[in-house]
Scaffold this active site. Structure first.
Site, PDB file in Angstrom:
ATOM      1  N   CYS A  53      17.364  53.946-122.421  1.00  0.00           N
ATOM      2  CA  CYS A  53      17.205  54.758-123.298  1.00  0.00           C
ATOM      3  C   CYS A  53      16.324  56.212-122.720  1.00  0.00           C
ATOM      4  O   CYS A  53      16.654  57.258-123.368  1.00  0.00           O
ATOM      5  CB  CYS A  53      15.816  54.175-124.002  1.00  0.00           C
ATOM      6  SG  CYS A  53      14.199  53.992-123.337  1.00  0.00           S
ATOM      7  N   CYS A  98      13.112  50.270-117.794  1.00  0.00           N
ATOM      8  CA  CYS A  98      14.546  49.513-117.080  1.00  0.00           C
ATOM      9  C   CYS A  98      15.664  50.963-117.498  1.00  0.00           C
ATOM     10  O   CYS A  98      16.238  50.697-116.930  1.00  0.00           O
ATOM     11  CB  CYS A  98      15.167  48.853-118.795  1.00  0.00           C
ATOM     12  SG  CYS A  98      15.941  49.582-119.950  1.00  0.00           S
ATOM     13  N   GLU A 116       3.731  39.662-118.517  1.00  0.00           N
ATOM     14  CA  GLU A 116       4.269  38.675-120.287  1.00  0.00           C
ATOM     15  C   GLU A 116       2.594  38.583-121.208  1.00  0.00           C
ATOM     16  O   GLU A 116       2.670  39.123-121.999  1.00  0.00           O
ATOM     17  CB  GLU A 116       4.830  37.473-120.576  1.00  0.00           C
ATOM     18  CG  GLU A 116       6.035  37.044-119.935  1.00  0.00           C
ATOM     19  CD  GLU A 116       6.904  35.995-119.571  1.00  0.00           C
ATOM     20  OE1 GLU A 116       7.543  36.008-120.969  1.00  0.00           O
ATOM     21  OE2 GLU A 116       6.258  35.571-118.228  1.00  0.00           O
ATOM     22  N   SER A 133      25.543  65.572-143.554  1.00  0.00           N
ATOM     23  CA  SER A 133      25.728  66.855-144.966  1.00  0.00           C
ATOM     24  C   SER A 133      24.467  65.636-146.572  1.00  0.00           C
ATOM     25  O   SER A 133      24.822  64.900-146.342  1.00  0.00           O
ATOM     26  CB  SER A 133      26.582  67.042-145.402  1.00  0.00           C
ATOM     27  OG  SER A 133      27.677  65.920-145.709  1.00  0.00           O
ATOM     28  N   CYS A 144      12.970  52.873-127.184  1.00  0.00           N
ATOM     29  CA  CYS A 144      12.793  52.811-126.297  1.00  0.00           C
ATOM     30  C   CYS A 144      11.663  50.915-126.453  1.00  0.00           C
ATOM     31  O   CYS A 144      10.954  50.648-127.588  1.00  0.00           O
ATOM     32  CB  CYS A 144      11.610  53.346-125.846  1.00  0.00           C
ATOM     33  SG  CYS A 144      10.849  52.436-124.117  1.00  0.00           S
ATOM     34  N   GLY A 199      25.572  66.938-149.006  1.00  0.00           N
ATOM     35  CA  GLY A 199      26.684  66.475-150.205  1.00  0.00           C
ATOM     36  C   GLY A 199      27.415  64.944-149.859  1.00  0.00           C
ATOM     37  O   GLY A 199      27.971  64.012-150.583  1.00  0.00           O
TER      38      GLY A 199
END
EC number: 1.2.3.7
Length: 1360
Positions: free
Chosen positions: A120, A117, A1293, A355, A164, A357
């Site tokens: 992505c 498609c 399918e 980060s 994907c 932190g």
């Protein structure tokens, strides 16, 4: 504090172009800016959480002191625009394009068939590009020409965070690996560059050349002169500030408090917004990146101090840095293990900006299930905090246990202490290990539990044993406020000599200590993980030959401590294998050239470069508005009204559209099928959670989404019955959808007679199957533009534009010729962009009609998941009779399908299910299938709707029979495969010919090619030798019935000889346009003039337009590509017939005639060069059967429940493939989507039926690390199917059904684990029946293997 009027500009570059902004809303993300204010649209919005990689960009920073450019990927959907001051951004368009030339990355993605498609693909390309340029900065040896310094392992990991849904990842991995210096060329799969037999040198030379020395500069020279840190941006009531010192920051915090400006946000990477979905608007944003104290990393003999701003990626580098004698080797191993664990946190593009932190503060303040908190807690880390003038150093444990820290407090740094060297006199050793159990091995998934253990151990002086002098045991992410130390366990172990008995007492203490809070999912599983991990850590100290020595104990010394310690000292970066290898076998046919050739997918290169235009990429027309849905949270309630939270409504909200706004003469209709309609909006009564109540329209998509989130719906449940939320309630209340008799399948044989013949019976066995979400990468989207004369133009990402066209006309009450729906391409559909896309397009059209302005929408992932409906859940009970040899004589099924509130396509489900269920010869087959109407969102078609569930039911019955008889499952499958006669009986209506029945040949061939029988024996031996890892293997067949549908086509030849084609089918990524191009080139080449043999490059397939080509129908059911091809062939035949007399005349005059000249003359002589057709399939051959088989092998870690797919082998009959590369992509992609259904994806709802799995954090589709490690696919080019379109067969399918083999193999591994568990109980475990749920997630698998398996094992040792 600086004068509030002072403003500085924001300066940055995108793909080498300079941008300067003096006023910006500080909440604007980089993604929003790129998509709305630049022409660069390759950066896609998919999840909005940093969990999918579709929005990845390369961010480059310049260090003027070191004169170095630092390049790394970030998630643009989370990165705030103001934070990129002085930085350069590169998107996929910046690498190359169709005008200036594609980058080798784009070319290889296209040539390795790695884009379907395409939504992505640009993000994947940038992830790979980042890995390439960073590999070049290393001091590795020079690679061969055309290759990079990248390693295969780095190439695979480059895309570990990118999702994907189409390809199954294998071709993407090949495209990435093709750049690696250490590549084995034999490892690469099918591609358009070279042939299989070519030498390595020839193969390398034919790949698009990658020139390392001419890579794109990522940081433009002009920007190097504009580096500055000071920046205050004011935008109305919001400001962005970059303090450059701690004092500066404190002054700002004090100013904020004095002025009572409480809405303040400290920013480093803003990645926390992806988890907490913050909707608040802040007055002040403070970027901490420019404070040097927060970004320092200090190493000395006391340890490593890491500034709170340091990104997780930088922390990983620091922890792995070469030891310059600051630390003892045991401490160095500990630091590397911490870094290895950190690499499994989120994904690379998140670690690059998140980060350390920030992660710890989220854990402390908001109970984020942090890995960092757990692993640093175990090693006694210290945190440095400043609050006003008060400076504190606390242990991490004290920090986590405090109340949430004050907004004025700032975490300055975290110190990982150096652990004292081993005392050589007492031979003390330091042991350290970290653990996590998560759905994805490489990260990008929160753990069910994480743990880290540090122990100081020494040999016992009086006996041959090991004493734990002291230990620190940390557990986290298991459903508690924060990571904790298991103090009671530590106290118990201190000074103890380890023995089996001590270990048994320890795990009892752990189970009592690690207790998730109420409401945590899978609490018993999480507690059992704590036991498993500590057992895995301690068992080598009791028995150095234990399984957990991981092979590092080779060359045992006989000294128990030395041998055991080797297990922990292994500090090499442990590589988790992703995709090891693959093989594709395809047989090419040139009979209908170029049909049958594995040509690259049409548009793949522009998809990779980001130039392919999806609906949301279309520039917004002038005065365009944006919409968002307000959905019901109740399953059945009166809707009294919709208000908005006080003071929360964002600027720019224009209208709230509901059913009351439907024009006179229009209908409240959102979608239509042959079985009825579904309303666009609920009227006064909402009938399911997730039903659309209203449509908010605002000036921007962000404001529309915010307004929808702040909506408060007033519900009333008075005088209403309770909602129907289960299929059992629906049956009890006769709440059922009618299935037309013509669509209800026929029973086969005499069930009573079959049961009478049976030697054994299983009665009233039950199965429950859940739903699955489509997870197309592009969510639902549409753009509606009012046109002259009361017309409406709608762009929609939809699989059936014609149905949307009709629905919109009916809703607006206008003639159909006033509506036009255009669809160019769809960013993934899988059935979810069929019926479910209609209300999205219709709502935009209604709003545009009412407001007389263009209206568009791009659904956020949460709303999309709530509205999608998904696959049909169902409850099945069955009775089966069978002979002692395993031959089944009769099967009866009672199936209750949860269809939800509207019919949608649900009445077709019984017919679909029987098509796949009849794959075995059941003797006699009877069934009662009820389609239940419930107060859930209506379920819709999802790739192989009904068939995938039916295939599972068939295998569950076979497995149950085998278990009851205590015989091999494969034997039972074998004996119940169809003969041609039984096949003909079961599939009476399908076109079945003896030569076409290829399944028996496939079944036997697969056993040979996969070495099935040999591997079965090897697995028995493996399981006998391994207590904690068990393998399973399974071979599964499929029969899948498909139907062809009528499809239109139109072919026009332009004056220069180029060809334009329109078809009813929509390009979803399945390669429909590619096959159609090939067919047009083949069919027109039959004119047999010079130059007609190479027409492929002259053909263009154009977007679907419902006023240009009518009766387009649905793109669904796997057969639209071949139907569209046949429609085009018919058109071309008409054109060839018209051109032939002219060609013959010209040949007589000129001797030979070129294609271009022929067409020029045809135009001159008024030959009609446009032809339309409507292909209507012959009733006798409308339905046909598809055949295939798969062997899958898995390995289950029975301590954690993790299942690794070691190998999958598939043979699938494509007839004579129209394009083997496209069909291969469909087979692999469908199989991996099936793995998602059977093993990973939980589409969960609350007790009201409202979807609670609402994004990438909670819904896990397969990733590169969860697909088969070895993936072998053979396309059987049987070519016996003369009634098919050029002898071809469907591939979209049917292969999805083959993924049940992974589930069955997992079941086989669990069976061995359960037998072992029962043997530890002193019982015979053979033949015990159990049901493995779908999906077989880690908690499900672990529970069946025994949540108490460690306890049972230790008990068995103690009792023996």
């Amino acid at each position: 504090m600086e004068d509030r009027e002072t403003t500085y500009t924001l300066v940055f570059a995108v793909n080498g172009e300079r941008f300067e902004l003096s006023s910006v809303d500080p909440s604007t993300t980089l993604l929003e800016f790129l998509r709305s204010r630049t022409r660069f649209k390759s950066v896609k919005l998919s999840c909005g959480e940093g969990g999918c990689g579709a929005c990845v960009v390369l961010l480059s920073k310049y260090d003027p002191v070191l004169k170095q450019v630092e390049d790394f990927t970030v998630s643009s959907c989370l990165t705030l625009l103001c934070s990129i001051n002085g930085c350069s951004i590169t998107t996929s368009e910046g690498l190359g394009n169709s005008k200036d030339g594609f980058h080798p990355i784009h070319q290889r993605f296209s040539g390795f068939h790695a884009s379907q498609c395409g939504f992505c693909t640009p993000g994947m390309c940038i992830s790979l590009f980042s890995a390439l340029i960073n590999a070049e900065k290393t001091h590795r040896p020079e690679p061969s020409p055309g290759f990079s310094k990248l390693t295969v392992s780095e190439a695979e990991r480059a895309i570990a965070g990118n999702l994907c849904r189409c390809t199954g990842y294998r071709p993407i991995v090949d495209a990435c690996k093709s750049f690696a210096a250490d590549l084995d060329m034999e490892d690469l799969g099918i591609n358009s560059f070279y042939k299989k037999g070519d030498s390595r040198e020839v193969k390398a030379s034919k790949l698009p050349l990658y020139n390392r020395n001419h890579e794109i500069p990522t940081f433009p020279e002009f920007l190097k002169k504009e580096i500055k840190s000071k920046m205050l941006l004011n935008s109305e009531n919001h400001s962005w500030y970059n303090p450059t010192s701690i004092e500066d920051l404190q002054r700002f915090l004090e100013f904020n408090e004095v002025n009572n400006r409480t809405r303040m946000k400290l920013v480093v990477g803003n990645t926390g917004a992806g988890y907490y979905k913050e909707l608040d608007r802040y007055d002040n944003y403070i970027d901490l990146k420019y404070i040097p104290e927060l970004s320092m990393i200090r190493r000395d003999h006391t340890g490593i101090e890491i500034g709170a701003n340091v990104t997780i990626s930088k922390a990983i580098e620091a922890l792995r840095e070469e030891n310059k004698d600051e630390f003892h080797s045991g401490c160095e191993v500990m630091l590397k293990k911490i870094s290895n664990h950190m690499e499994k946190i989120a994904s690379g593009f998140i670690r690059n900006s998140a980060s350390v932190g920030g992660n710890l503060v989220m854990a402390q303040r908001r109970h984020f299930p942090s890995d960092i908190a757990t692993i640093l807690l175990a090693v006694g880390s210290i945190v440095d905090i400043i609050t006003g003038s008060r400076h504190e150093k606390l242990t991490l444990e004290e920090f986590l246990e405090r109340p949430p820290i004050d907004p004025k407090s700032v975490l300055l740094s975290i110190k990982v202490p150096s652990w004292a060297p081993i005392n050589s006199e007492t031979n003390t050793k330091l042991l350290f290990e970290t653990y996590r159990a998560a759905p994805r091995p490489l990260g990008n998934a929160l753990p069910y539990l994480n743990a880290a253990f540090l122990a100081e151990v020494s040999p016992c002086k009086t006996s041959d044993g090991i004493i734990i002098n002291n230990c620190q045991l940390a557990f986290g992410a298991y459903g508690t406020k924060h990571a904790t130390r298991a103090r009671k366990v530590e106290e118990f172990l201190a000074g103890k000599m380890l023995s089996v008995g001590a270990l048994y007492e320890v795990i009892k203490l752990v189970r009592a200590s690690v207790v998730p809070e109420d409401g945590t999912s899978s609490p018993a599983y999480r507690s059992s993980l704590a036991v498993s991990f500590l057992f895995e850590f301690l068992s080598p100290l009791v028995d150095p030959s234990s399984e957990f020595s991981n092979g590092w104990l080779e060359g045992c010394t006989g000294n128990l401590l030395v041998d055991a310690a080797k297990n922990y000292d292994h500090s090499e970066h442990i590589k988790i294998p992703t995709l090891l290898s693959s093989e594709q076998v395809v047989e090419l046919s040139r009979e209908y050239h170029p049909v049958g050739e594995p040509i690259t997918k049409a548009g793949a290169a522009i998809q990779a470069s980001g130039e392919a235009v999806y609906v949301d990429d279309i520039p917004s027309p002038v005065n365009c508005l944006h919409g968002a849905f307000i959905c019901s949270t109740k399953p059945l309630a009166w809707v009294k009204g919709i208000k908005f939270k006080p003071n929360s409504l964002p600027d720019g909200v224009i209208a709230v559209i509901s059913f009351k706004d439907i024009p006179k003469g229009g209908e409240n209709i959102g979608s239509k099928t042959m079985f009825g309609t579904e309303p666009l909006f609920a009227d006064d009564l909402t009938r399911c959670a997730g039903q659309r109540l209203a449509f908010v329209v605002a000036e921007t998509q962000k404001h529309a989404d915010m307004a929808a989130n702040f909506a408060v719906v007033d519900y009333d449940m008075e005088n209403l019955e309770l909602p129907i939320l289960t299929v059992e309630e629906a049956v009890k209340k006769s709440s059922l959808f009618e299935v037309p008799p013509s669509l209800y399948p026929k029973q086969v044989g005499d069930f009573s007679k079959g049961m009478a013949e049976a030697d054994h019976k299983i009665l009233s066995a039950e199965i429950k199957l859940g739903s699955q979400y489509y997870f197309y990468m592009e969510t639902q989207t549409s753009l509606a533009v009012p046109d002259e004369d009361n017309c409406m133009l709608v762009y929609s990402s939809i699989q059936c534009p014609e149905s949307a066209h009709i629905t919109i006309a009916r809703c607006l009450g206008i003639p159909e010729h006033n509506v036009r729906v255009i669809t160019r391409r769809v960013g993934g559909g899988f059935g979810g962009k069929a019926i479910k896309a209609m209300p999205v397009a219709t709502a935009c059209a209604l709003a545009a009609h009412k407001l007389r302005r263009p209206v568009r929408i791009y659904l956020n992932r949460k709303t999309d998941m709530i509205m999608a409906g998904g696959r049909h859940p169902m409850k099945i009970s069955y009775n089966v009779g069978f002979k002692s040899n395993g031959k089944i004589t009769a099967l009866h099924l009672d199936i209750l399908i949860n269809a939800g509130i509207s019919a949608d396509i649900s009445p077709i489900m019984p017919l679909n299910m029987l098509g796949a269920l009849k794959k075995y010869d059941w003797g006699a087959l009877s069934f009662d299938i009820k389609v239940c109407k419930t107060n859930h969102s209506s379920k819709s078609a999802m790739r192989a709707p009904g068939e995938v569930q039916a295939s599972f039911i068939a295998e569950a019955v076979i497995e149950h029979v085998a278990s009851t008889l205590s015989v091999g499952v494969d034997f039972v499958r074998n004996i119940n495969l169809h003969t041609f006669n039984s096949l003909y009986l079961f599939y009476e209506g399908s076109a079945v010919e003896p030569l076409e029945y290829t399944l028996p040949a496939i079944w036997d061939k697969l056993a040979r090619s996969s070495s099935f029988y040999q591997r079965t024996e090897m697995i028995k031996e493996f399981n006998r030798c391994n207590k904690w890892r068990k393998r399973g293997i399974s071979r599964v067949p499929i029969l899948h019935e498909v139907s062809l549908r009528a499809t239109p086509g139109k072919v026009s030849i332009l004056s220069d000889g180029s060809v334009v084609v329109e078809v009813g089918g929509i390009e979803l990524g399945q390669g429909l346009w590619t096959k159609v191009k090939q067919m047009a080139a083949f069919a027109l080449s039959t004119i047999q003039c010079d130059g007609a043999g190479d027409l492929l490059q002259k053909v263009r397939v154009i977007q679907s337009d419902t006023l240009s080509l009518i009766q387009g129908g649905f793109t669904a059911g796997s057969t639209t590509s071949e139907s569209s091809c046949e429609a085009v062939r018919l058109c071309c035949s008409i054109l060839v017939e018209r051109l032939t007399p002219l060609k013959e005349r010209l040949q007589e005059q000129m001797g030979s005639i070129q294609w271009d000249m022929l067409i020029f003359q045809a135009h001159m002589q008024a030959v009609n060069l446009s032809a339309s057709s409507y292909y209507v399939p012959d009733l006798s051959s409308m339905k046909y059967l598809n055949y295939g088989a798969a062997v899958s092998e898995v390995e289950v870690n029975i301590l954690t429940g993790e299942t690794m797919i070691l190998q999958a082998d598939i043979i699938y009959d494509c007839g004579q493939s129209l394009n083997p590369a496209v069909d291969l992509g469909q087979i692999e992609g469908a199989f991996v989507q099936g793995i998602g259904f059977f093993m990973l994806e939980e589409y969960l709802t609350n007790s009201d039926g409202l979807v609670i799995a609402e994004g990438t954090w909670t819904y896990k589709i397969p990733t590169i690390d969860t697909i088969p490690k070895q993936f072998n696919v053979e396309i059987l080019n049987s070519g016996q199917h003369k009634k098919r379109v050029l002898s071809s067969k469907a591939s979209g399918e049917p292969p999805l059904l083959l993924a049940v083999s992974v589930h069955c193999a997992t079941r086989a591994a669990i069976r061995d684990a359960r037998e072992q568990l029962l043997s530890w109980h002193g019982l015979d475990g053979s033949g015990s029946a159990f049901q493995l749920e779908v999906p077989a997630t880690m908690p499900v698998v672990k529970e069946l293997c025994g949540l108490d398996n460690v306890d049972m094992y230790l008990q068995s040792l103690l009792s023996s």
